[in-house]
Design an enzyme around this catalytic site. Structure first.
Site, PDB file in Angstrom:
ATOM      1  N   LYS A 174      -8.581  -2.671   5.459  1.00  0.00           N
ATOM      2  CA  LYS A 174      -7.777  -3.312   6.512  1.00  0.00           C
ATOM      3  C   LYS A 174      -6.523  -3.974   5.920  1.00  0.00           C
ATOM      4  O   LYS A 174      -5.420  -3.868   6.477  1.00  0.00           O
ATOM      5  CB  LYS A 174      -8.650  -4.339   7.235  1.00  0.00           C
ATOM      6  N   LYS A 221      -1.248 -14.315   8.126  1.00  0.00           N
ATOM      7  CA  LYS A 221      -2.570 -14.475   7.490  1.00  0.00           C
ATOM      8  C   LYS A 221      -2.974 -13.190   6.776  1.00  0.00           C
ATOM      9  O   LYS A 221      -3.400 -13.200   5.623  1.00  0.00           O
ATOM     10  CB  LYS A 221      -3.602 -14.851   8.557  1.00  0.00           C
TER      11      LYS A 221
END
Ligand code: NAD
Length: 294
Positions: free
Chosen positions: A171, A239
């Site tokens: 990811k 993030k």
């Protein structure tokens, strides 16, 4: 089966609603935002008033939460899933975390007899909604196989990428690339605007030419409509890129392009765009150039 779903926001909401629509499982949801819960109970889920209440009775609990600290609190905290789930329960975390967080949560769950798959997703709200979201799963192969039909009820592309931690690796690599593409897409669109071309025509050209990307295709409609409602908040993109750059440091990978994109993200957040869509990177360039793309 009894399914729990904690965190039914921009991504968790549509994925949860697809489970409700596409299976006969009983679904119980909890979110700090009552409106997000209501959008799921309207389709037949029941609402709960805490993580503990969801965890205590679920066979499988999904989480889709913003930051690693939220995931750690909801899973390992005193009122969390590990403290209240029965042994044999399965946790499937759909959030984006660092590999280290995924392993820590996995180990905390294992100590209580709860099995865990990390299952970050890619495709954004449109693909979470139409059921074409991609899921990259890290975890035990037998637990993966046992839960594959459930994952396929809201995703057409579910890929087992290795042991726990590898889902996060996949990811973070994907998102690092996607954000670099997004910054490059902003540069190209604004360069064209500044050089005088009709940007709608430029958009049509690039969507059919070698510069095309998911990021470029997604940017045009948002930029032209001046619609920066998230979607995917810049704070969450920041993030993800921060976690990717931490991973690069851990393995000694000298990232070149991503740190520049990180600076753009920091500028956007400093200008108050953190809660806006991550396509707001375009507006950082626009501020520098003193003009909008259209
Ligand atoms: P979001 O902020 O829209 O949704 C998160 C939900 O979690 C909110 O409704 C919030 O109220 C709820 N929540 C927060 N803390 C909670 C707690 N302690 N207990 C119960 N509910 C709580 O975020 P999102 O965009 O849906 O992202 C969720 C995750 O998916 C993030 O990790 C993000 O990085 C990842 N992700 C997002 C996208 C996207 O396009 N938005 C795409 C892929 C992955």
């Amino acid at each position: 089966m009894k399914i729990g779903f904690i965190g039914v926001g921009n991504m968790g909401g549509p994925m949860c609603r697809n489970i409700i629509r596409n299976t006969n499982h009983q679904v119980r949801v909890f979110d700090l935002n009552p409106a997000a819960v209501a959008a799921c109970t309207a389709l037949g889920a029941t609402g709960a008033d805490s993580t503990a209440a969801v965890a205590a009775e679920a066979d499988v609990v999904f989480t889709s939460l913003p930051m690693p600290r939220h995931v750690e609190a909801v899973t390992l905290g005193p009122d969390g899933i590990a403290a209240h789930a029965r042994a044999g329960t399965v946790l499937i975390d759909l959030s984006t975390n660092s590999p280290a967080t995924a392993r820590r949560v996995h180990d905390g769950m294992a100590a209580k007899g709860v099995r865990m798959l990390e299952a970050p997703v890619s495709g954004g709200v449109p693909r979470a909604t139409d059921g074409t979201i991609v899921i990259m799963v890290g975890g035990d192969a037998a637990v993966f196989e046992a839960n594959l039909p459930l994952l396929k009820s809201f995703s057409k592309e579910v890929i087992h990428v290795g042991p726990v931690g590898m889902g996060s690796v996949a990811k973070l690599c994907n998102n690092m690339l996607a954000f670099c593409n997004a910054a490059a897409a902003s540069e190209a669109l604004l360069l064209g605007a500044a050089a005088g071309i009709d940007v709608h025509k430029l958009y049509d050209v690039i969507c059919n030419a070698s510069g095309n990307s998911d990021a470029f295709r997604g940017l045009g409609p948002k930029a032209f409509a001046r619609n920066f409602t998230p979607g995917f908040a810049l704070d969450l993109a920041h993030k993800d890129l921060r976690l990717a750059l931490e991973m690069a440091d851990e393995v000694g990978m000298p990232a070149m392009i991503a740190p520049q994109v990180m600076t753009l993200m920091r500028m956007g957040r400093a200008a108050g765009m953190g809660a806006d869509d991550s396509s707001s990177l375009l507006r950082v360039y626009e501020a520098a150039l003193g003009r909008e793309v259209t």
